[in-house]
Structure formats: C-alpha cells, structure tokens
Design an enzyme around this catalytic site. Structure first.
Site, PDB file in Angstrom:
ATOM      1  N   ASN A  50      -1.189  -6.560  -1.021  1.00 35.13           N
ATOM      2  CA  ASN A  50      -0.871  -7.268   0.158  1.00 35.13           C
ATOM      3  C   ASN A  50      -1.291  -6.571   1.432  1.00 35.13           C
ATOM      4  O   ASN A  50      -1.715  -7.155   2.320  1.00 35.13           O
ATOM      5  CB  ASN A  50       0.886  -7.791   0.131  1.00 35.13           C
ATOM      6  CG  ASN A  50       1.493  -7.720  -0.872  1.00 35.13           C
ATOM      7  OD1 ASN A  50       1.257  -6.669  -1.878  1.00 35.13           O
ATOM      8  ND2 ASN A  50       2.260  -8.653  -1.251  1.00 35.13           N
ATOM      9  N   CYS A  51      -0.813  -5.190   1.273  1.00 38.34           N
ATOM     10  CA  CYS A  51      -0.787  -4.522   2.722  1.00 38.34           C
ATOM     11  C   CYS A  51      -2.186  -4.389   3.028  1.00 38.34           C
ATOM     12  O   CYS A  51      -2.425  -4.038   4.232  1.00 38.34           O
ATOM     13  CB  CYS A  51      -0.362  -2.963   2.559  1.00 38.34           C
ATOM     14  SG  CYS A  51       1.382  -3.304   1.546  1.00 38.34           S
TER      15      CYS A  51
HETATM   16  C1  LIG Z   1      -0.358  -8.933   4.958  1.00 40.14           C
HETATM   17  C2  LIG Z   1       0.577  -8.274   4.684  1.00 40.14           C
HETATM   18  C3  LIG Z   1       0.615  -6.827   4.880  1.00 40.14           C
HETATM   19  C4  LIG Z   1       1.403  -6.005   4.390  1.00 40.14           C
HETATM   20  N1  LIG Z   1       1.540  -4.640   5.020  1.00 40.14           N
HETATM   21  C5  LIG Z   1       2.417  -3.711   4.709  1.00 40.14           C
HETATM   22  C6  LIG Z   1       2.383  -2.670   5.115  1.00 40.14           C
HETATM   23  O1  LIG Z   1       1.563  -2.055   5.613  1.00 40.14           O
HETATM   24  N2  LIG Z   1       3.425  -1.823   4.546  1.00 40.14           N
HETATM   25  C7  LIG Z   1       4.422  -1.953   3.931  1.00 40.14           C
HETATM   26  O2  LIG Z   1       5.293  -1.138   3.475  1.00 40.14           O
HETATM   27  N3  LIG Z   1       4.606  -3.141   3.568  1.00 40.14           N
HETATM   28  C8  LIG Z   1       3.510  -4.253   3.845  1.00 40.14           C
HETATM   29  N4  LIG Z   1       3.738  -5.371   3.608  1.00 40.14           N
HETATM   30  C9  LIG Z   1       4.887  -5.829   2.631  1.00 40.14           C
HETATM   31  C10 LIG Z   1       4.793  -5.582   1.274  1.00 40.14           C
HETATM   32  O3  LIG Z   1       3.457  -6.153   0.795  1.00 40.14           O
HETATM   33  C11 LIG Z   1       5.918  -6.415   0.553  1.00 40.14           C
HETATM   34  O4  LIG Z   1       7.135  -5.601   0.984  1.00 40.14           O
HETATM   35  C12 LIG Z   1       5.955  -6.233  -0.942  1.00 40.14           C
HETATM   36  O5  LIG Z   1       4.863  -6.674  -1.444  1.00 40.14           O
HETATM   37  C13 LIG Z   1       7.071  -6.946  -1.563  1.00 40.14           C
HETATM   38  O6  LIG Z   1       6.935  -6.823  -2.804  1.00 40.14           O
HETATM   39  P1  LIG Z   1       7.732  -8.080  -3.696  1.00 40.14           P
HETATM   40  O7  LIG Z   1       7.678  -7.540  -4.992  1.00 40.14           O
HETATM   41  O8  LIG Z   1       9.253  -7.933  -3.366  1.00 40.14           O
HETATM   42  O9  LIG Z   1       7.013  -9.227  -3.475  1.00 40.14           O
HETATM   43  P2  LIG Z   1       5.781  -9.829  -3.507  1.00 40.14           P
HETATM   44  O10 LIG Z   1       4.629  -8.585  -3.363  1.00 40.14           O
HETATM   45  O11 LIG Z   1       5.348 -10.664  -2.498  1.00 40.14           O
HETATM   46  O12 LIG Z   1       5.444 -10.344  -4.843  1.00 40.14           O
HETATM   47  C14 LIG Z   1       6.269 -11.498  -5.148  1.00 40.14           C
HETATM   48  C15 LIG Z   1       5.701 -12.330  -5.954  1.00 40.14           C
HETATM   49  O13 LIG Z   1       6.228 -13.298  -6.810  1.00 40.14           O
HETATM   50  C16 LIG Z   1       5.685 -14.496  -6.952  1.00 40.14           C
HETATM   51  N5  LIG Z   1       6.590 -15.590  -7.241  1.00 40.14           N
HETATM   52  C17 LIG Z   1       7.631 -15.858  -6.365  1.00 40.14           C
HETATM   53  N6  LIG Z   1       8.252 -16.814  -6.814  1.00 40.14           N
HETATM   54  C18 LIG Z   1       7.902 -17.027  -7.907  1.00 40.14           C
HETATM   55  C19 LIG Z   1       8.604 -17.816  -9.146  1.00 40.14           C
HETATM   56  N7  LIG Z   1       9.409 -18.785  -8.966  1.00 40.14           N
HETATM   57  N8  LIG Z   1       7.910 -17.876 -10.437  1.00 40.14           N
HETATM   58  C20 LIG Z   1       6.767 -16.879 -10.491  1.00 40.14           C
HETATM   59  N9  LIG Z   1       6.231 -16.142  -9.535  1.00 40.14           N
HETATM   60  C21 LIG Z   1       6.883 -16.100  -8.145  1.00 40.14           C
HETATM   61  C22 LIG Z   1       4.785 -14.723  -5.683  1.00 40.14           C
HETATM   62  O14 LIG Z   1       3.527 -15.471  -6.127  1.00 40.14           O
HETATM   63  C23 LIG Z   1       4.402 -12.951  -5.406  1.00 40.14           C
HETATM   64  O15 LIG Z   1       3.094 -12.782  -6.054  1.00 40.14           O
HETATM   65  C24 LIG Z   1       2.695  -6.561   3.682  1.00 40.14           C
HETATM   66  C25 LIG Z   1       2.512  -7.669   3.306  1.00 40.14           C
HETATM   67  C26 LIG Z   1       1.756  -8.511   3.701  1.00 40.14           C
HETATM   68  C27 LIG Z   1       1.896 -10.088   3.332  1.00 40.14           C
HETATM   69  C1  LIG Z   2       0.710  -0.366  -9.438  1.00 40.10           C
HETATM   70  C2  LIG Z   2       1.961  -0.997 -10.167  1.00 40.10           C
HETATM   71  C3  LIG Z   2       1.577  -1.814 -11.424  1.00 40.10           C
HETATM   72  C4  LIG Z   2       2.946   0.043 -10.665  1.00 40.10           C
HETATM   73  O1  LIG Z   2       2.330   0.712 -11.727  1.00 40.10           O
HETATM   74  P1  LIG Z   2       3.283   2.167 -12.059  1.00 40.10           P
HETATM   75  O2  LIG Z   2       2.552   2.858 -13.146  1.00 40.10           O
HETATM   76  O3  LIG Z   2       4.476   1.967 -12.261  1.00 40.10           O
HETATM   77  O4  LIG Z   2       2.877   3.047 -10.909  1.00 40.10           O
HETATM   78  P2  LIG Z   2       2.131   4.035 -10.327  1.00 40.10           P
HETATM   79  O5  LIG Z   2       0.573   3.696 -10.744  1.00 40.10           O
HETATM   80  O6  LIG Z   2       2.218   4.207  -8.740  1.00 40.10           O
HETATM   81  O7  LIG Z   2       2.427   5.543 -10.946  1.00 40.10           O
HETATM   82  C5  LIG Z   2       3.702   5.875 -10.925  1.00 40.10           C
HETATM   83  C6  LIG Z   2       4.102   6.498 -12.220  1.00 40.10           C
HETATM   84  O8  LIG Z   2       3.266   7.455 -12.517  1.00 40.10           O
HETATM   85  C7  LIG Z   2       3.906   8.767 -12.607  1.00 40.10           C
HETATM   86  N1  LIG Z   2       2.833   9.812 -11.860  1.00 40.10           N
HETATM   87  C8  LIG Z   2       2.402   9.688 -10.875  1.00 40.10           C
HETATM   88  N2  LIG Z   2       1.485  10.800 -10.556  1.00 40.10           N
HETATM   89  C9  LIG Z   2       1.780  11.650 -11.773  1.00 40.10           C
HETATM   90  C10 LIG Z   2       1.183  12.930 -11.884  1.00 40.10           C
HETATM   91  N3  LIG Z   2       0.192  13.347 -11.342  1.00 40.10           N
HETATM   92  N4  LIG Z   2       1.871  13.403 -13.233  1.00 40.10           N
HETATM   93  C11 LIG Z   2       2.792  12.896 -14.182  1.00 40.10           C
HETATM   94  N5  LIG Z   2       3.239  11.627 -13.499  1.00 40.10           N
HETATM   95  C12 LIG Z   2       2.661  10.761 -12.563  1.00 40.10           C
HETATM   96  C13 LIG Z   2       5.107   8.613 -11.850  1.00 40.10           C
HETATM   97  O9  LIG Z   2       6.088   9.397 -11.959  1.00 40.10           O
HETATM   98  C14 LIG Z   2       5.371   7.119 -11.950  1.00 40.10           C
HETATM   99  O10 LIG Z   2       6.216   7.170 -13.373  1.00 40.10           O
HETATM  100  P3  LIG Z   2       7.630   6.666 -13.477  1.00 40.10           P
HETATM  101  O11 LIG Z   2       7.899   5.621 -12.734  1.00 40.10           O
HETATM  102  O12 LIG Z   2       7.818   6.726 -14.812  1.00 40.10           O
HETATM  103  O13 LIG Z   2       8.267   7.933 -12.982  1.00 40.10           O
HETATM  104  C15 LIG Z   2       3.004  -1.756  -9.155  1.00 40.10           C
HETATM  105  O14 LIG Z   2       3.696  -0.714  -8.274  1.00 40.10           O
HETATM  106  C16 LIG Z   2       2.211  -2.571  -8.278  1.00 40.10           C
HETATM  107  O15 LIG Z   2       1.792  -3.712  -8.989  1.00 40.10           O
HETATM  108  N6  LIG Z   2       1.671  -2.314  -7.175  1.00 40.10           N
HETATM  109  C17 LIG Z   2       0.477  -2.904  -6.423  1.00 40.10           C
HETATM  110  C18 LIG Z   2       1.320  -3.941  -5.301  1.00 40.10           C
HETATM  111  C19 LIG Z   2       2.080  -3.083  -4.402  1.00 40.10           C
HETATM  112  O16 LIG Z   2       2.596  -2.140  -4.531  1.00 40.10           O
HETATM  113  N7  LIG Z   2       1.757  -3.888  -3.114  1.00 40.10           N
HETATM  114  C20 LIG Z   2       2.468  -3.642  -1.991  1.00 40.10           C
HETATM  115  C21 LIG Z   2       1.853  -2.498  -1.296  1.00 40.10           C
HETATM  116  S1  LIG Z   2       0.323  -2.922  -0.900  1.00 40.10           S
END
Ligand SMILES: Cc1cc2nc3c(=O)[nH]c(=O)nc-3n(C[C@H](O)[C@H](O)[C@H](O)COP(=O)(O)OP(=O)(O)OC[C@H]3O[C@@H](n4cnc5c(N)ncnc54)[C@H](O)[C@@H]3O)c2cc1C
Ligand SMILES: CC(C)(COP(=O)(O)OP(=O)(O)OC[C@H]1O[C@@H](n2cnc3c(N)ncnc32)[C@H](O)[C@@H]1OP(=O)(O)O)[C@@H](O)C(=O)NCCC(=O)NCCS
Ligand SMILES: Cc1cc2nc3c(=O)[nH]c(=O)nc-3n(C[C@H](O)[C@H](O)[C@H](O)COP(=O)(O)OP(=O)(O)OC[C@H]3O[C@@H](n4cnc5c(N)ncnc54)[C@H](O)[C@@H]3O)c2cc1C
Ligand SMILES: CC(C)(COP(=O)(O)OP(=O)(O)OC[C@H]1O[C@@H](n2cnc3c(N)ncnc32)[C@H](O)[C@@H]1OP(=O)(O)O)[C@@H](O)C(=O)NCCC(=O)NCCS
Lengths: 556, 556
Positions: A50-51
């Site tokens: 999202n970020c």
């Molecule tokens: C444009 C933008 C920029 C951002 N920039 C930053 C940043 O720079 N740094 C930072 O720390 N954070 C940032 N954030 C915030 C960060 O992305 C959120 O804090 C984080 O994604 C929250 O994770 P979440 O799992 O709570 O919700 P989300 O990541 O929003 O995931 C929730 C998901 O649940 C799904 N969902 C909801 N209700 C239902 C349902 N009833 N059934 C099935 N699915 C459902 C939604 O479709 C959504 O995909 C940003 C967010 C946005 C939108």
């Molecule tokens: C990526 C995602 C699927 C999670 O996957 P994940 O495998 O749990 O997380 P990461 O890829 O960050 O890896 C973390 C794991 O790797 C391990 N790890 C990372 N580097 C490692 C290294 N060098 N050696 C050993 N382990 C390592 C960590 O310990 C952690 O495992 P644990 O939870 O069992 O301790 C989930 O965080 C996601 O959907 N992220 C994208 C959305 C998001 O965060 N949006 C908002 C910000 S833009």
C-alpha cells in the site's frame, strides 16, 4: 477450538490478505506445517505494498508488479496457504464458529468453520457525504491506484485537488505534481501534517509551495463539481481530478455486527495478545486499537510496522505462546519533495491538550559535520517530562539524517531513556555521517542544562507574553545577522562583545536570542553567572520565525 | 584547591586544546563566568577537526580554514579563555600544584600554578623503529596534513604506501587515490579493519581493490627505502610517499613522569568522574582508559564523541557536580569509497577470545523497501548473549542506512534492550527509508526464533565440521541460483517444491541454506515441524561465501 484439539489440527481463518493478515498467515505456517489456514480477501490483490501506491501513481515505481509482493499462487507454493481473493467475509456467527463468505463475482455465499479467526480488514478512507463526492478518488488498494493511473493516461487531467494534508495526501500531491498536474491541496486545519507542531510545519508549507502545490489551509470542501471543487466561502478550485485523503477509519463492519467490542477510538478492542472479547477471535492492524505508549490510552496507529508486528504476534498467540504487543509510539515518516519529516511519540499540542507537564527543546543542527561538504540543515524538537525526565516525543524536519535521528529517539523512548541520557549515547561519527556531538547528544546536553543546571529557556509562543511583562530582548548575533532580520524590539549586542558591554544591557529581566539557541545558551550562562536574570529563547530566531509562519500560536 | 576556595576563584589549567581539552574549557566557562582558565597547546592549532584531515588531504574539504573551528582569538572573544599555542607543558609538580611550561619557540620555561589540572594530551601515532622510517608521514594534526598537502603539491608523488588498515589508514588510502596516486596498503593482519569479523570484511577488501588500492595483507613492513618500502620476505613496493597509520598510543609522558597511575591498556587511569589518582588532576580523551560496556574492563576508545563527552563531564566535576561517564561501546564508522562500515560493541573474535557465550545473526537486507527505487544492499551482524538476551555488538557493511542501523543498535545496547526486543521497535517506515519490518526489527524476529523457538542455526565457519560429522546440505534456492554458485556437496531442492519432494531428502541431520538465510528459515521451520532435524545456515550462501573470502576462519 474444541478442548484438547492439537494446534496442527486447528483451522484458522484470516480476513484480509495484506500487511497484518498475511503476516499472520505466513508466521502461522512456519510455526505449524500442517495447520489448516484459509485467507479471505475481497479485493483483487494480496500482500501488496500500500505504502508504494502513491509512488506508482507518480511513476517513481514504474513496475506495478513490484508492488505485489506475493500472489495466491506463490503463497500456495511457498507456504501452502489457501488464499482466496475476490471473496468477502460478510458475517461471523460466533456461537457456531463459522463465517459467511460471499464470492464478489456472482455473489454466491457459503459458510466456513473456524477454530480461530483473525480479523485484519484494515481501514477505509473516510468519504464525507458531500454533493458530487462520487467523482472523487481515494487511494488504498492496488485497484484504486490502477483507477488513478488509467484516468491519468486516458483523460490527461491538468488540474487536481487533493483534499487532506496528512501523509497520504502529501505523498499524493507530490506524485501528481510529478505527473505534471497543477495541484491544489485543501486542508481544514491551519496546517498540514497534524503530528507536527505549528512551528515545525512552516518549512513543509514552504516546500510544498516551492514545488507548485497551491495550499488552501483552514479550508473546507463543500462540493465536488464536474471539473472543480467548491470550498466553504464559495471559492472554486479547478479540478479535473479530485483525490480524497482526509483520513481512514477502522474497518469494523464485520466486528460490530458480530458483537465484538469496539473501543473509544472506533477500532476493535483487543488485549495485548491481540485477542478480542471473543477468545476465538483475534484482530490486528489498522482495524484495531492499540495502547499508546505515552498516554497508556487506546490509540489507532494505522501503520505498517505495527500491522506486521501484530500479525506475527497473533500467529504466536494462536499456537499458545504468551505474547505482548508493546505500547505504541506511532513513529512515522514522509518524504515531501526534498524534505523529510519524521515524528515519534506525542507532540506539544497533544501534551498540552492532555494537561501533561512537559518541556520542549528546539535545535537546528546540520546532518553531519559542517566542515565536510554536503551537510543539510534540519530542525529537531524534543519533548520530555521534567519530573521523571523521560522523553515524550520528537519531531524532525530536514533532509539527510532525519530518519536516523527519529529512529534513535524512538528507540530511546521505547527503552525508557531520559532526555539527559541522550548525551551519553555513542553514535557513529565520521565527518560524512554526524558530528562529534551528534544532534542527538546535543539534545541531551541541552536537556541536562534545563534539568540539572536549571537553565531557563522560553518558547517562541511565550515571547510576546514575557515582553509584555517587561522583559528586555537581546539579540546576541552579529550586526549583519541582526540587520538581515530580527525580532521586533530587540537590541543587538553580539555574544563576543557581551562581556565588555555589560553596562549597555537594560536592567531587569533579560531574554537573549541568537540564530538557533546555541550562542544564546552561552550568553545566558554568562549573564546568569553574573547574577542577571536571563532566559534563552529556545531554538533562537529560526524557531521563533517559523512560529510566526504558523497562522497563530493559539494552535498550541 | 585550598579548602573553601570558591570555584570562581579557582585556576584551572588544561593541557591540550582540541576535542577533550577545549570542550572542558568552554564548558567550564559556561559554568563559571569568572574562573581563571588557561589552556596550553604545544601545536600550532586549537579546536581543529582531526577527523576531517584525511579529507582535506584528498581535496574533499578544500577550505583548510573550515577545519579550524576556533582560534585562540575567537576563544578569547567568546569564552574569555587564555589559550596559548606553541606552549608545551613539560612537567607537573603535584606537590606544589604547578606545571612547568616551555615555549616551543625559543625554549623559554616558566611555571604556572593550578588548583585543578585537566590533561587532554591525546594520543600519538605509533612509529615503529625501522630503517628509513623518518621518511614516513603520519596524520594527526593540521601541521601533519599541511606537510602532506605540501609534498603532494611540490613533489608530485605518483606512488604511495599506506601502512595500516585501520580507520585512518583506509581514509588516507582513499584520499590518496583521490589525488591520483597509485596506492598500496600494507597490513600485518590478514584483514583490514580489525573491528570487523572476517566474513564481514570481504566486501571491504573487494571495494578497496575495485578502487585500485593494492592490498598487501599479512604483510610486515621491514624497511623504508628512498623511493620504496620493503616487506618481510623481501617484496619491494614503490613508494614516493609513505604514510604510517598503524595505530595510536595514549600520550602519557607527562602523566607517567608525574607518577599518575597508568592502566593495563597504557592509558591514564581515571575514575568515572575523570579524576586521576591525584584528586586535583583530571584526564580525558584519547590519553585515558575508559570502562568497556560489554566487558566492564579498561579500554582505550580513541574517538571524538567520548573525548568531547569527557571534556564536558570533567568541567562539571571540577565545579563540584557528581558526574559519571557511562561505560563505553566504541561505536565507530568509516566511509570506504562507496561502502560504509560501522560497528558498535564487541565483535565475535573478541567474544570468543574472552570466552563469552554468544550467538550470532547475519542478514543481508536492503536499505529500504525493495519495491522503491534505489535500495542498496547491506550486511548486518548482531551478537547477543543467549542467556540474558542482551545485545553484545553489531557490525554493518553497505551503503545508505548503515549509519542509522548501527546508531539504533548502539542506543539499544546502551539502554540494555534484549536482542528479541528489537522486533518491537517502531522505526520510521515509508518506502524511501526502510521496510515495514525494518532490518533492525528483522534481527529481533530472528533472535526470537533462536531464543524462544529454539530454532537451530549454524555459522559459516561451523559448516565444514557439521558436514564432516555427517549432516547433509540442502540448497533451497532456485535451480538458477544454485547453478550460479553453490556450496560444494549441496543438493538443490527449492523451497517452493520442498513440501512435495520431501522423499528426495537424505536421511539424518539436514543443513539447509538459501541466499541470505530467510528462505532457509522457512525451510527449517517446515522440516522441523515435520520432525526432521534441520538447521539453517545463518546468513545463507552470501555469508558463507564472504567467509571463504577471508584468509581462514581460524581468525575467529
Ligand atoms: C497510500 C497508502 C500509503 C501508506 N504509506 C504508509 C507508510 O509509508 N508507512 C506506513 O507505516 N504505513 C503506510 N500506510 C499504512 C499501511 O499500509 C497500513 O497500516 C497497513 O497496510 C495495515 O495493514 P492491515 O492488514 O491492517 O490492512 P490492509 O493492509 O488495508 O489490508 C486489509 C485487507 O482486508 C481486506 N478486507 C477488508 N474487509 C474484508 C472482508 N470483510 N472480507 C475480505 N477481505 C476484507 C481489504 O480488502 C484489504 O485488502 C499506507 C497506506 C496507504 C493506503
Ligand atoms: C510479506 C508478507 C507476506 C509476510 O511474509 P513473511 O515471510 O512473514 O515476512 P517477510 O518476508 O518479511 O520475512 C520475515 C520472516 O523471515 C525471517 N527472516 C528474515 N530475514 C532472515 C534471515 N536473513 N535469516 C533468517 N530468517 C530471516 C524473519 O524472522 C521472519 O520469520 P518469522 O516471522 O518466522 O520470525 C506480508 O508481510 C505482506 O503481505 N506484506 C506486504 C504488505 C504490507 O506489509 N503492506 C504494508 C507495507 S507497504
Ligand atoms: C586523521 C584522524 C581521523 C580521525 N577520525 C575520527 C572519526 O572519524 N571519528 C572519531 O570519532 N574520531 C576520529 N579521530 C579521533 C579523534 O580525533 C580523537 O579521538 C580526538 O581528537 C581526541 O581528543 P583529545 O582531546 O583526547 O586529543 P587531541 O584531539 O589529539 O588533542 C590533544 C592535543 O594535546 C596537545 N598536547 C599533547 N601533549 C601536550 C603537552 N604536553 N603540552 C601541550 N599540549 C599538548 C596535542 O598537541 C594535541 O593538539 C580521528 C583522528 C585522526 C588523527
Ligand atoms: C568546539 C569546541 C571548542 C567546544 O565548544 P562548545 O561551545 O563547548 O561546543 P559546541 O560548539 O559543540 O556547543 C555545545 C554547547 O552548545 C549547547 N547547544 C548546542 N546547540 C544548542 C541549541 N540549539 N540551543 C541551546 N544550546 C545549544 C550545548 O548544550 C553545549 O553547551 P553545554 O556544554 O553548556 O551543554 C570543542 O569541542 C572543539 O575544540 N572541537 C573541535 C575538535 C574536535 O572535536 N575534534 C575531534 C572531532 S573532528
């Protein structure tokens, strides 16, 4: 879960497949290779950044696929997860431990049973009920970003109005400028970036204007017209494109309907192990309330770090571990053109509103040693409790090194360090990276002067009161600096001459100031040592001047 | 001081007018506007930026005056200090509380009485007694730098040999390359930068070579010839210029002659308030021993942060305040062409030599979110005590963000945070600055897996032993990665196929590895969950490979 059921026989259902939900799913899989884990996501995408969305819209992140960190297929291959997109959870039957799910395409519904349910539905952009608002875009999902990029390509809009001066609003404004649009920013408050105190936000306003963003502060959107918006008072701003970014509210529809407790800030209430009032249901991420570190009160902290952290902890809790989410600071950062703004903990406005006792320090250090090329200016603000000396919050605005200073301060607050203890930190110093006394150490020194030596400082917004009460104001900078701009009513007596021109000082209370507070400190020490009642203007002319830029100090 | 004498009537003499001495003098003045303060400096300059000298030689800091932060005149004007350059203190008569001073020009001597004496004489470059050594330059003072720039301008040397691969040696090598010289670096140890463990230093060696520095490791200088140097074994290296940077030793001549206690590391012994065994004499900076934070033993920490800190504390102590210098970590950083190296606390070599129990973690994160352009790779190493979980040390090598991560870790060590608690830190995240799980959080997660989950990892230098003992080695990367380079004897079974190809795994103990350790972690978790005895190769192929680059793992 049926009593005695082994974790590996449990079925966990997760709602929401992004930051919180997917972190819970992958962690749970690592803790249990055979557990039954199903993740429902109503949108088209999972595990996305999202970020990064604003930067994709702006063309900085050109590769859209780079935002999609995982797909259902990759999550199946690597983590044996059953991730179903375009599938919405529409109801929870807590008594029977089943959720009702609806396929977005076709609308077919069915039920799925769970032993444990994890809610990570995130938050939804707030959309005010205003005429024409349906034309406005929001930016939360990849689909939202796709819509925006399509409109930018197809309709070639030339003007945009971004409503809301928070983090996402500013990132959006910057990225729309990058795409060549004329951008106006409409913000109800008298400043953008509410986490900043008014005197800290001045350079942000300047930076936005410098990059051609027209700021409309203290302005209320009242109507969205076909190619413009209207503000309270009637002003019309041209807007081929309208982007709403006035904040998000926790997505609590499901939780509310299921009778889960909702807290005072509007998020789902969970305990420190992410459990709701239903012991089989956990909730995490933007949808839930956390406990604030400074105030120990419920707080929404809609940030990715915390969502990820909670996802992992929820998985741990489900497998029976004892977990505790630490109280939250809400450290955040945003890039605004060439400026970086970062904050952690509380700001002065909030401390004041809560009636907390605090002391503030402002400095304007260079990112690294001034004698090494490329040092960039920064403004730092530290807030701390004068009684227990603990740090309550910090703000930084500048270029290089802003992120570092706030991360160090966030770590210090987390660890409970006192403000004066910052002087003791051994931070990495070579000329390209810092100073022998790093800006963080300097905050510690200044705090020590206030806390241990009882040095007196005055804040920018206290100055007029003190002058009205009869204090005299002395500018200890050079005549050239004084001539280039000074506080009305001040006499100029340069620090290096002070010792020999003491007789030129007015009698009575003295307030001294310099450019940033440092020479003022030496002057105050000298005068105090000579039994004059002297007070240093904290942060000097620069902070005072920035404070004048804010619409009024009453905001504090 | 005569009993009952007021501080403001005291006379304080300070020896050495740079980082420690001048910080003491200015602070003392701020605490006492009328105290009698005299500073003696045998060199030509005061208050200068030693740390900038290599960059002045290299032409990065073009303005020599920028290095001179103060002059005796400016210190007189601002702080009413009596600073006398080219004046050496040659003896201390403790009984009479007088020092004997000698004017460098003319050699006239006289005595000056003191109530308090502060020694901040710094350290002297070590010069080995070798034939021809008088031709070698050292770099400690502005005068040294002037000599070098003169020689570079006048004699246009084309080849240089830098002896010593420590911080100053490397900065000098880089800056002489910048001036166009062909540079050879001679180092007795098998690696440069002793604070780094061998597997961490590999990229540094590569970076130096990439920038045309010829490395001669494990090489002893035996002779300086008129236009070359000779190494043990007879090798001759052309050297129009020879720069010695093999370390510094505390300047203790005065202290020794005066009967002050010298500690085991060769520095002046002081208590936590910087007082020597003579209650009227304080000593600070590079000349004194500090107390190490990790080992609680005496340590030299010849760094500017600590010298400045001690200067201020000594002044505070002199005015009667109770002060305590916190135990020292020795956080340090150096830029080496496009690489940044930073360290804090102890390294693995030292922990091992001291017989301490420790655990190590290696990671190779990106400086910020991979989906945002410009992320730079970095290698991090964390060392912690598996019993009390406290962090013992950290090393970072990479580009952008190395300084930030080490500063956060230094703060965490200072505050006594445990390794797993790093997972809880709320560090500023936006795509240009970090990751939702910052590399620091990730270290915490990995530590938690080791400490709480009992996950097994193996270090790069333990691999051959484990294989010899019969374990099988599984590369869980993709076939393409495997083909591009793998650890001899490993079979390839990609993580995403593992679940379905379990029957292809050898029986018995398994060691799995991937590129950086992360997929290996998921594989290890899966296999362990399925009751296989599996161990993850910490830091993956990258750390193992870097370890092979070091001359031998016996160095550990
Ligand atoms: C444009 C933008 C920029 C951002 N920039 C930053 C940043 O720079 N740094 C930072 O720390 N954070 C940032 N954030 C915030 C960060 O992305 C959120 O804090 C984080 O994604 C929250 O994770 P979440 O799992 O709570 O919700 P989300 O990541 O929003 O995931 C929730 C998901 O649940 C799904 N969902 C909801 N209700 C239902 C349902 N009833 N059934 C099935 N699915 C459902 C939604 O479709 C959504 O995909 C940003 C967010 C946005 C939108
Ligand atoms: C990526 C995602 C699927 C999670 O996957 P994940 O495998 O749990 O997380 P990461 O890829 O960050 O890896 C973390 C794991 O790797 C391990 N790890 C990372 N580097 C490692 C290294 N060098 N050696 C050993 N382990 C390592 C960590 O310990 C952690 O495992 P644990 O939870 O069992 O301790 C989930 O965080 C996601 O959907 N992220 C994208 C959305 C998001 O965060 N949006 C908002 C910000 S833009
Ligand atoms: C080239 C170089 C690069 C460096 N880079 C870094 C870096 O990047 N980061 C970092 O943290 N540190 C760095 N340092 C180390 C830092 O400069 C020292 O830690 C710091 O200067 C120590 O302060 P001090 O007051 O103890 O000694 P100094 O700064 O050395 O001052 C001591 C002074 O005392 C004078 N003196 C000695 N004896 C007498 C006497 N008998 N009478 C009168 N005067 C006397 C000397 O002439 C000298 O000027 C570097 C040092 C050098 C030389
Ligand atoms: C510069 C030097 C003369 C010391 O002068 P100084 O005035 O004590 O130190 P600084 O200029 O760093 O300023 C620090 C003082 O200003 C105060 N200060 C800094 N910024 C301030 C601000 N914005 N508001 C109020 N006070 C401020 C600090 O609290 C401190 O005062 P204190 O010691 O009374 O608490 C001495 O450190 C020196 O000679 N340095 C150069 C040599 C050197 O360090 N070499 C090695 C590294 S290259």
């Amino acid at each position: 879960m049926a009593a005695g059921k082994r974790v590996s026989q449990m079925r966990t259902i997760i709602v929401g497949a992004v930051a919180g939900g997917m972190s819970a799913a992958t962690r749970l899989r690592r803790l249990d290779p055979t557990a039954d884990i199903v993740v429902f996501e109503r949108g088209n995408h999972v595990s996305y950044a999202n970020c990064g969305l604003p930067y994709h819209v702006g063309g900085v992140i050109t590769d859209r696929e780079a935002l999609l960190l995982q797909t259902p297929a990759s999550l199946r291959a690597r983590f044996d997860l059953d991730v179903r997109v375009r599938t919405e959870v529409v109801a929870i039957d807590r008594a029977r431990q089943v959720v009702r799910v609806r396929e977005v395409d076709g609308g077919r519904e069915h039920e799925e049973g769970y032993d444990r349910l994890v809610l990570s539905p995130g938050a939804a952009p707030i959309v005010p009920d205003l005429p024409g608002i349906e034309r406005a875009f929001t930016l939360r999902t990849v689909t939202d970003a796709d819509r925006l990029t399509t409109v930018l390509a197809d309709r070639q809009p030339r003007t945009a109005v971004v409503v809301g001066g928070g983090f996402i609003g500013l990132e959006s404004a910057e990225n729309l400028r990058r795409r060549g649009l004329a951008v106006s920013l409409v913000e109800l408050d008298t400043q953008v970036l509410a986490p900043l105190d008014p005197e800290m936000v001045s350079p942000v306003h300047a930076e936005l204007r410098r990059h051609g963003v027209a700021l409309h502060l203290g302005a209320a959107l009242t109507k969205v017209l076909p190619d413009a918006v209207e503000l309270a008072g009637g002003q019309i701003l041209s807007a081929d494109l309208v982007l709403l970014a006035i904040g998000v509210r926790p997505e609590t529809t499901l939780a509310l309907a299921a009778g889960l407790t909702i807290g005072p800030r509007g998020g789902i209430t969970v305990d420190a192990s992410m459990r709701t009032n239903d012991p089989h249901i956990y909730a995490i991420g933007d949808a839930v309330e956390k406990t604030d570190r400074i105030g120990a009160e419920p707080a929404l902290i809609p940030l990715a770090n915390t969502a990820n952290r909670q996802g992992r902890l929820a998985a741990d809790a489900i497998t029976g571990k004892t977990v505790t989410l630490s109280r939250r600071l809400g450290t955040a950062i945003v890039q605004i053109f060439d400026l970086t703004v970062a904050v952690t903990g509380w700001n002065e406005k909030r401390l004041r509103a809560a009636g907390r006792t605090y002391q503030a320090i402002h400095t304007h250090p260079a990112s690294h040693a001034g004698y090494y090329p490329g040092a960039q200016p920064m403004s730092l603000k530290l807030l701390f409790d004068p009684h227990d000396r603990r740090i309550l919050g910090a703000q930084a605005v500048g270029g290089e090194g802003v992120d570092k200073r706030i991360d160090v301060l966030a770590t210090a607050i987390h660890a409970g360090l006192t403000a004066d203890e910052l002087a003791d930190l051994e931070l990495a110093y070579a000329p390209a990276f810092g100073s022998a006394k790093d800006p963080i150490n300097m905050l510690g020194y200044i705090a020590d002067n206030l806390l241990t030596d009882g040095q007196r400082t005055l804040q920018w917004h206290e100055l007029s009161g003190a002058l009205a009460a009869g204090a005299a104001l002395v500018d200890v900078r050079t005549p050239a600096e004084h001539a280039a701009g000074h506080i009305p009513g001040s006499i100029n007596l340069p620090l290096d001459d002070l010792r020999h021109r003491l007789d030129e000082l007015p009698t009575g209370d003295l307030i001294v100031y310099c450019q940033v507070g440092q020479r003022g400190h030496t002057a105050t020490a000298l005068l105090t040592g000579l039994n004059r009642r002297a007070t240093n203007l904290d942060g000097g002319y620069r902070t005072w001047h920035a404070g004048q830029g804010s619409d009024d100090s009453a905001a504090l």
